[in-house]
Scaffold this motif. Sequence first.
Motif, PDB file in Angstrom:
ATOM      1  N   MET A   1      -1.949 -30.903  26.531  1.00  0.00           N
ATOM      2  CA  MET A   1      -2.509 -31.197  28.018  1.00  0.00           C
ATOM      3  C   MET A   1      -1.808 -30.140  28.743  1.00  0.00           C
ATOM      4  O   MET A   1      -0.616 -29.963  28.793  1.00  0.00           O
ATOM      5  CB  MET A   1      -2.112 -32.627  28.121  1.00  0.00           C
ATOM      6  N   LYS A   2      -2.412 -29.685  29.680  1.00  0.00           N
ATOM      7  CA  LYS A   2      -2.239 -28.835  30.653  1.00  0.00           C
ATOM      8  C   LYS A   2      -1.741 -29.242  31.927  1.00  0.00           C
ATOM      9  O   LYS A   2      -2.419 -30.536  32.408  1.00  0.00           O
ATOM     10  CB  LYS A   2      -2.940 -27.654  30.878  1.00  0.00           C
ATOM     11  N   THR A   3      -0.262 -29.066  32.393  1.00  0.00           N
ATOM     12  CA  THR A   3      -0.010 -29.889  33.560  1.00  0.00           C
ATOM     13  C   THR A   3      -0.076 -28.622  34.881  1.00  0.00           C
ATOM     14  O   THR A   3       0.429 -27.443  34.746  1.00  0.00           O
ATOM     15  CB  THR A   3       1.556 -30.348  33.552  1.00  0.00           C
ATOM     16  N   ILE A   4      -0.603 -29.200  35.938  1.00  0.00           N
ATOM     17  CA  ILE A   4      -0.640 -28.288  37.188  1.00  0.00           C
ATOM     18  C   ILE A   4       0.121 -29.034  38.157  1.00  0.00           C
ATOM     19  O   ILE A   4       0.012 -30.260  38.648  1.00  0.00           O
ATOM     20  CB  ILE A   4      -2.034 -28.175  37.793  1.00  0.00           C
ATOM     21  N   ASP A   5       1.354 -28.240  38.645  1.00  0.00           N
ATOM     22  CA  ASP A   5       2.101 -28.784  39.594  1.00  0.00           C
ATOM     23  C   ASP A   5       1.722 -28.423  40.857  1.00  0.00           C
ATOM     24  O   ASP A   5       1.729 -27.234  41.225  1.00  0.00           O
ATOM     25  CB  ASP A   5       3.458 -27.894  39.319  1.00  0.00           C
ATOM     26  N   CYS A   6       1.299 -29.611  41.618  1.00  0.00           N
ATOM     27  CA  CYS A   6       0.821 -29.161  43.268  1.00  0.00           C
ATOM     28  C   CYS A   6       1.785 -29.923  44.019  1.00  0.00           C
ATOM     29  O   CYS A   6       1.441 -30.386  45.164  1.00  0.00           O
ATOM     30  CB  CYS A   6      -0.546 -29.870  43.309  1.00  0.00           C
ATOM     31  N   LEU A   7       2.923 -30.126  43.738  1.00  0.00           N
ATOM     32  CA  LEU A   7       4.167 -30.796  44.673  1.00  0.00           C
ATOM     33  C   LEU A   7       4.164 -29.894  45.585  1.00  0.00           C
ATOM     34  O   LEU A   7       4.513 -28.782  45.592  1.00  0.00           O
ATOM     35  CB  LEU A   7       5.325 -31.132  44.118  1.00  0.00           C
ATOM     36  N   GLY A   8       4.014 -30.292  47.035  1.00  0.00           N
ATOM     37  CA  GLY A   8       4.136 -29.750  48.313  1.00  0.00           C
ATOM     38  C   GLY A   8       2.969 -28.970  48.405  1.00  0.00           C
ATOM     39  O   GLY A   8       2.640 -28.355  49.557  1.00  0.00           O
ATOM     40  N   ASP A   9       1.795 -28.648  47.730  1.00  0.00           N
ATOM     41  CA  ASP A   9       0.426 -28.300  48.016  1.00  0.00           C
ATOM     42  C   ASP A   9      -0.445 -29.000  48.838  1.00  0.00           C
ATOM     43  O   ASP A   9      -0.547 -30.322  48.477  1.00  0.00           O
ATOM     44  CB  ASP A   9      -0.103 -27.683  46.700  1.00  0.00           C
ATOM     45  N   MET A  10      -0.811 -28.675  50.021  1.00  0.00           N
ATOM     46  CA  MET A  10      -1.899 -29.349  50.640  1.00  0.00           C
ATOM     47  C   MET A  10      -3.232 -28.782  50.479  1.00  0.00           C
ATOM     48  O   MET A  10      -3.421 -27.584  49.681  1.00  0.00           O
ATOM     49  CB  MET A  10      -1.809 -28.980  52.261  1.00  0.00           C
ATOM     50  N   CYS A  11      -4.204 -29.477  50.593  1.00  0.00           N
ATOM     51  CA  CYS A  11      -5.721 -29.172  50.278  1.00  0.00           C
ATOM     52  C   CYS A  11      -6.123 -28.023  51.204  1.00  0.00           C
ATOM     53  O   CYS A  11      -5.720 -27.887  52.275  1.00  0.00           O
ATOM     54  CB  CYS A  11      -6.556 -30.516  50.377  1.00  0.00           C
ATOM     55  N   PRO A  12      -6.877 -27.163  50.418  1.00  0.00           N
ATOM     56  CA  PRO A  12      -7.566 -27.410  49.187  1.00  0.00           C
ATOM     57  C   PRO A  12      -7.031 -26.524  48.024  1.00  0.00           C
ATOM     58  O   PRO A  12      -7.443 -26.556  47.050  1.00  0.00           O
ATOM     59  CB  PRO A  12      -8.792 -26.505  49.377  1.00  0.00           C
ATOM     60  N   ILE A  13      -5.576 -26.188  48.135  1.00  0.00           N
ATOM     61  CA  ILE A  13      -4.922 -25.454  47.024  1.00  0.00           C
ATOM     62  C   ILE A  13      -5.061 -26.225  45.773  1.00  0.00           C
ATOM     63  O   ILE A  13      -5.353 -25.610  44.778  1.00  0.00           O
ATOM     64  CB  ILE A  13      -3.488 -25.236  47.400  1.00  0.00           C
ATOM     65  N   PRO A  14      -4.558 -27.508  45.774  1.00  0.00           N
ATOM     66  CA  PRO A  14      -4.773 -28.361  44.595  1.00  0.00           C
ATOM     67  C   PRO A  14      -6.115 -28.180  43.851  1.00  0.00           C
ATOM     68  O   PRO A  14      -6.309 -28.337  42.536  1.00  0.00           O
ATOM     69  CB  PRO A  14      -4.267 -29.627  44.834  1.00  0.00           C
ATOM     70  N   ILE A  15      -7.178 -28.371  44.584  1.00  0.00           N
ATOM     71  CA  ILE A  15      -8.439 -28.226  44.253  1.00  0.00           C
ATOM     72  C   ILE A  15      -8.946 -27.118  43.314  1.00  0.00           C
ATOM     73  O   ILE A  15      -9.328 -26.985  42.296  1.00  0.00           O
ATOM     74  CB  ILE A  15      -9.369 -28.981  45.218  1.00  0.00           C
ATOM     75  N   LEU A  16      -8.520 -25.867  44.234  1.00  0.00           N
ATOM     76  CA  LEU A  16      -8.744 -24.720  43.902  1.00  0.00           C
ATOM     77  C   LEU A  16      -8.036 -24.322  42.432  1.00  0.00           C
ATOM     78  O   LEU A  16      -8.462 -23.798  41.492  1.00  0.00           O
ATOM     79  CB  LEU A  16      -8.196 -23.623  44.588  1.00  0.00           C
ATOM     80  N   LYS A  17      -6.707 -24.793  42.334  1.00  0.00           N
ATOM     81  CA  LYS A  17      -6.098 -24.830  40.939  1.00  0.00           C
ATOM     82  C   LYS A  17      -6.473 -25.567  39.880  1.00  0.00           C
ATOM     83  O   LYS A  17      -6.617 -25.214  38.620  1.00  0.00           O
ATOM     84  CB  LYS A  17      -4.396 -25.096  41.245  1.00  0.00           C
ATOM     85  N   THR A  18      -7.048 -26.690  40.338  1.00  0.00           N
ATOM     86  CA  THR A  18      -7.600 -27.760  39.325  1.00  0.00           C
ATOM     87  C   THR A  18      -8.900 -27.192  38.492  1.00  0.00           C
ATOM     88  O   THR A  18      -9.298 -26.912  37.379  1.00  0.00           O
ATOM     89  CB  THR A  18      -7.882 -29.080  39.818  1.00  0.00           C
ATOM     90  N   ARG A  19      -9.783 -26.637  39.690  1.00  0.00           N
ATOM     91  CA  ARG A  19     -11.036 -26.068  39.105  1.00  0.00           C
ATOM     92  C   ARG A  19     -10.810 -24.659  38.427  1.00  0.00           C
ATOM     93  O   ARG A  19     -11.566 -24.850  37.390  1.00  0.00           O
ATOM     94  CB  ARG A  19     -11.840 -25.477  40.500  1.00  0.00           C
ATOM     95  N   LYS A  20     -10.025 -23.989  38.573  1.00  0.00           N
ATOM     96  CA  LYS A  20      -9.752 -22.833  37.781  1.00  0.00           C
ATOM     97  C   LYS A  20      -9.245 -23.362  36.363  1.00  0.00           C
ATOM     98  O   LYS A  20      -9.624 -22.714  35.291  1.00  0.00           O
ATOM     99  CB  LYS A  20      -8.800 -21.954  38.506  1.00  0.00           C
ATOM    100  N   GLU A  21      -8.329 -24.141  36.267  1.00  0.00           N
ATOM    101  CA  GLU A  21      -7.973 -24.743  35.227  1.00  0.00           C
ATOM    102  C   GLU A  21      -8.952 -25.281  34.203  1.00  0.00           C
ATOM    103  O   GLU A  21      -9.167 -25.196  33.002  1.00  0.00           O
ATOM    104  CB  GLU A  21      -6.522 -25.591  34.973  1.00  0.00           C
ATOM    105  N   LYS A  32      -3.432 -32.848  33.652  1.00  0.00           N
ATOM    106  CA  LYS A  32      -2.740 -33.291  34.521  1.00  0.00           C
ATOM    107  C   LYS A  32      -2.073 -32.755  35.873  1.00  0.00           C
ATOM    108  O   LYS A  32      -1.838 -31.776  35.701  1.00  0.00           O
ATOM    109  CB  LYS A  32      -1.605 -33.907  33.751  1.00  0.00           C
ATOM    110  N   VAL A  33      -2.650 -33.317  36.930  1.00  0.00           N
ATOM    111  CA  VAL A  33      -2.184 -32.582  38.250  1.00  0.00           C
ATOM    112  C   VAL A  33      -1.292 -33.750  38.880  1.00  0.00           C
ATOM    113  O   VAL A  33      -1.406 -35.009  38.953  1.00  0.00           O
ATOM    114  CB  VAL A  33      -3.469 -32.828  39.150  1.00  0.00           C
ATOM    115  N   TRP A  63       1.856 -38.922  42.514  1.00  0.00           N
ATOM    116  CA  TRP A  63       0.898 -39.486  41.544  1.00  0.00           C
ATOM    117  C   TRP A  63       0.840 -38.154  40.501  1.00  0.00           C
ATOM    118  O   TRP A  63       0.762 -37.020  40.642  1.00  0.00           O
ATOM    119  CB  TRP A  63      -0.417 -39.478  42.328  1.00  0.00           C
ATOM    120  N   GLU A  64       0.134 -38.840  39.497  1.00  0.00           N
ATOM    121  CA  GLU A  64      -0.164 -38.106  38.150  1.00  0.00           C
ATOM    122  C   GLU A  64      -1.600 -38.469  38.130  1.00  0.00           C
ATOM    123  O   GLU A  64      -1.754 -39.430  37.816  1.00  0.00           O
ATOM    124  CB  GLU A  64       0.374 -38.329  36.920  1.00  0.00           C
ATOM    125  N   ILE A  65      -2.524 -37.304  38.077  1.00  0.00           N
ATOM    126  CA  ILE A  65      -3.794 -37.471  38.038  1.00  0.00           C
ATOM    127  C   ILE A  65      -4.154 -36.773  36.680  1.00  0.00           C
ATOM    128  O   ILE A  65      -3.942 -35.656  36.345  1.00  0.00           O
ATOM    129  CB  ILE A  65      -4.578 -37.056  39.081  1.00  0.00           C
TER     130      ILE A  65
END
Length: 70
Positions: A1-21, A32-33, A63-65
Amino acid sequence: MKTIDCLGDMCPIPILKTRKELKSLSSGDTVKVVTDHSCVLESVMSNFKKYDISYKEVINGVWEIFIVKP
């Protein structure tokens, strides 16, 4: 399982990281985000409706998504 660390990131950065992964994953794989912004949870739920999404608040305000690619 790949984990994406988005702690401190505001939208849309987490969405862009997740979409790429998610593009690099095979069907049935999970990503896991980790985020500390509730707006990211809401954005993930609305942007990735075709995916199987679950989440849990592991500590107050973090949160862990889990997103499973269909």
